[in-house]
Structure formats: structure tokens, C-alpha cells
Design a protein around this motif. Structure first.
Motif, PDB file in Angstrom:
ATOM      1  N   UNK A 175       0.843  -1.183   0.000  1.00 40.01           N
ATOM      2  CA  UNK A 175       0.000   0.000   0.000  1.00 40.01           C
ATOM      3  C   UNK A 175       0.888   1.246   0.000  1.00 40.01           C
ATOM      4  N   UNK A 176       0.400   2.329  -0.581  1.00 37.90           N
ATOM      5  CA  UNK A 176       1.110   3.602  -0.556  1.00 37.90           C
ATOM      6  C   UNK A 176       0.654   4.399   0.656  1.00 37.90           C
ATOM      7  N   UNK A 177       1.596   4.960   1.425  1.00 35.91           N
ATOM      8  CA  UNK A 177       1.188   5.715   2.614  1.00 35.91           C
ATOM      9  C   UNK A 177       0.500   7.010   2.204  1.00 35.91           C
ATOM     10  N   UNK A 178      -0.243   7.606   3.127  1.00 37.31           N
ATOM     11  CA  UNK A 178      -1.129   8.719   2.800  1.00 37.31           C
ATOM     12  C   UNK A 178      -0.376   9.939   2.278  1.00 37.31           C
ATOM     13  N   UNK A 179       0.763  10.278   2.890  1.00 34.27           N
ATOM     14  CA  UNK A 179       1.507  11.452   2.430  1.00 34.27           C
ATOM     15  C   UNK A 179       1.973  11.265   0.990  1.00 34.27           C
ATOM     16  N   UNK A 180       2.463  10.077   0.696  1.00 36.37           N
ATOM     17  CA  UNK A 180       2.943   9.790  -0.655  1.00 36.37           C
ATOM     18  C   UNK A 180       1.786   9.815  -1.648  1.00 36.37           C
ATOM     19  N   UNK A 181       0.670   9.210  -1.264  1.00 35.07           N
ATOM     20  CA  UNK A 181      -0.513   9.187  -2.139  1.00 35.07           C
ATOM     21  C   UNK A 181      -1.036  10.603  -2.389  1.00 35.07           C
ATOM     22  N   UNK A 182      -1.093  11.412  -1.327  1.00 38.28           N
ATOM     23  CA  UNK A 182      -1.583  12.783  -1.477  1.00 38.28           C
ATOM     24  C   UNK A 182      -0.680  13.606  -2.387  1.00 38.28           C
ATOM     25  N   UNK A 183       0.615  13.359  -2.308  1.00 33.83           N
ATOM     26  CA  UNK A 183       1.555  14.089  -3.171  1.00 33.83           C
ATOM     27  C   UNK A 183       1.353  13.718  -4.634  1.00 33.83           C
ATOM     28  N   UNK A 184       1.074  12.447  -4.889  1.00 36.12           N
ATOM     29  CA  UNK A 184       0.795  12.020  -6.270  1.00 36.12           C
ATOM     30  C   UNK A 184      -0.460  12.710  -6.791  1.00 36.12           C
ATOM     31  N   UNK A 185      -1.508  12.727  -5.965  1.00 37.38           N
ATOM     32  CA  UNK A 185      -2.769  13.344  -6.370  1.00 37.38           C
ATOM     33  C   UNK A 185      -2.601  14.835  -6.621  1.00 37.38           C
ATOM     34  N   UNK A 186      -1.730  15.472  -5.841  1.00 38.38           N
ATOM     35  CA  UNK A 186      -1.545  16.917  -5.949  1.00 38.38           C
ATOM     36  C   UNK A 186      -0.726  17.304  -7.180  1.00 38.38           C
TER      37      UNK A 186
END
Length: 305
Positions: A175-186
Motif C-alpha cells: 500500500x502507498x502511505x497517505x503522504x505519498x498518495x496525497x503528493x501524487x494526487x496533488x
């Protein structure tokens, strides 16, 4: 686990030993260490050292300058090549890929700080001492993909890392951690199509294709891809397709079939993805055959085509 048990590590140990005997630090780093700890096959090894490229070339009689400006020298040992890279730091990434400045350093920790994910920022020495400055071992145990340091900084340095994060989900089932996932989305910044294509096609062939494609859509990363904007439902359908192992050819055929494209539109799509003429031809033949097979009984002419 001992590096002595891994054939590729064992073969490369004399190179490491010569560096250490000359007074420098040397470690196996990156994906090979990660895969060893996960008990997965190792395809190649990378060596990082405190020796500068000039010092490496002084130690070994046979070398090739494969990327010396970035600190990499290939050492030829028993007719095999081993990439030896100097510890380095990097600054400035105006093109979101290449560093504007590379500085050679003597610190392993400083070198590992520039790497993409914690699970790839592991190093192991000839004495089997494991170096883990960023809790990569913990992330392996948690099955987590997490950037080293600030995720937005890592992705601004090299935007391809966003695709690599999603690909590792497919490859490892993590799984991708939330900070990393949020950075991708941003961010979702544009990349060269050739580099995106390599990562996307690896994603398609991965054992956890479903999870990877779901994250690909969830983060909006797919919108950075040529002609993929608005195709989220098709990608999710591809994720759910009941085929355990999917080839790149099968994936493209299923994708264009779901879109019900004409031959001209298929060609345009694949050219936008920088596909070779051979790949375009194979997809078109497979698409026609698959379309006919869905509507007609199997016959000699379809088999011949």
C-alpha cells in the motif's frame, strides 16, 4: 539473510572487497537489497562507494565510464560488468528528472537521502551489516510504499517516481502511505511519454494489477497519460478483468475494444503512446480477431489471421 547465499552478491563480492581493502566504504544498495529481504529473485546488483570515480578507476584495471558525470563507473571483473556509483547528493531538477548539480560525498546516509522510497534506501555491506536510516525495514514489514523525506520534494526531483510508486503496488502488493498518495494526487505533472509507457506496461503485467490500476485512477495519475483523461472507468474495468496474468498486448487489445475504436483511432492512440509500428500492427490484428471472435464462431480464417 546473508549476502553469501545470493549468487549475484557472491559474484560481486570481490569488487566490494577491493574497494574496502583500498580504504573505502562499499555497499550493495537499492532494489537488490529490498528483494533479498523479501526473498524475491535478484536480477542485478548495484554497488555504492565512498570512492570517487577517479579513485575507483585507480583501483581497478578494467573500467568503462558509463555515467561518470553522475558518479557511475562500470568495473569489469571476470568478464562481467558491475556498476559502481560514488555516494552523492543532488540539487535542482528543473526538468523534473535530471539533477542540475551532482556533488560527490563520503557519507552513505547523505547518498541514501536522495533515493525515492524507504524500501529502496537500504544498504548492506560485505560483513552483512544492514544500513537502514529511514525505517525501510519497518516499511517492508508494514508492506508500505513511503517516500524518503518529503514526498513532494522527491516527486519534484523526478516525476517518474509517481509512476514507480504505483508500479511497486502492482509488483509487490504493498500500500502507498497517505503522504505519498496525497503528493501524487496533488502533482500529476507531465513526463516523457516513453518513460510513462515503460512504467504503465510494467504495471499492466504485475501480479497485483488490480490494486495498481485502482491507485492509478484514484490518484488521478492516469490523467497525465496520453488520451487517458476521462478513461477512468475503462481502466478500472481493465483492473477487474478476470485474467490472472495479462500481457501488454492483451491489455491494449482489451482497452481499445472497450472504447470500440476504429483502426484509425487505435493507431492514433498508440502513436500518442510512442508505440512501435510492430506493436501497433499486433494490437490491430489482435483487436480485429478478438472483435470477430466475440461475434462469430471460431473458424479457420480467424485462426490463420
Amino acid at each position: 539473510m546473508s549476502i553469501q547465499k545470493e549468487p549475484l552478491f557472491l559474484e560481486a563480492l570481490p569488487v566490494m572487497q577491493q574497494l574496502v581493502d583500498a580504504g573505502y566504504e562499499a555497499y550493495f544498495v537499492g532494489g537488490s537489497v529490498r528483494d533479498m529481504l523479501l526473498h524475491k529473485p535478484i536480477s542485478d546488483v548495484d554497488i555504492a562507494t565512498s570512492a570517487t570515480p577517479k579513485e575507483v578507476k585507480e583501483i581497478f584495471p578494467h573500467t568503462v565510464d558509463v555515467g561518470i558525470e553522475h558518479g557511475t563507473v562500470m568495473v569489469i571483473h571476470h568478464k562481467k560488468g558491475y556498476e559502481v556509483t560514488t555516494f552523492r547528493t543532488e540539487e535542482g531538477y528543473e526538468d523534473f528528472r535530471h539533477p542540475d548539480k551532482v556533488t560527490f560525498v563520503r557519507s552513505l546516509e547523505e547518498d541514501l537521502k536522495r533515493r525515492d522510497f524507504t524500501i529502496n534506501a537500504l544498504a548492506i555491506g560485505i560483513d552483512d551489516q544492514l544500513m537502514d536510516f529511514f525505517d525501510g525495514i519497518g516499511d517492508l514489514e508494514r508492506q508500505c510504499i513511503r517516500c524518503v523525506g518529503d514526498a513532494k520534494e522527491r516527486f519534484n526531483e523526478d516525476a517518474l517516481r509517481m509512476f514507480r510508486a504505483v508500479r511497486f503496488v502492482g509488483q509487490l502488493g504493498f500500500q502507498v502511505d497517505e503522504e505519498t498518495k496525497n503528493a501524487i494526487s496533488l502533482l500529476k505533472m507531465n513526463l516523457s511519454v516513453e518513460r510513462m509507457k515503460v512504467e504503465f506496461e510494467k504495471m499492466i503485467q504485475s501480479p497485483y494489477r488490480k490494486e495498481a490500476l485502482q491507485l492509478f485512477v484514484e490518484t488521478g495519475l492516469y490523467q497525465a497519460c496520453p488520451l487517458f483523461d476521462g478513461k477512468d472507468k475503462i481502466l478500472l474495468k481493465l483492473a477487474e478483468f478476470p485474467l490472472k496474468e495479462m500481457s501488454v498486448l492483451q491489455a491494449w487489445i482489451l482497452f481499445v475494444d472497450e472504447l470500440n475504436l476504429s483502426d484509425k483511432e487505435v493507431t492514433h492512440l498508440l502513436k500518442s503512446w510512442k508505440s512501435s509500428n510492430e506493436q501497433i500492427r499486433d494490437v490491430l490484428v489482435g483487436y480485429r480477431t478478438y472483435h470477430e471472435r466475440k461475434n462469430d464462431e471460431w473458424n479457420f480464417f480467424l485462426a490463420y489471421e
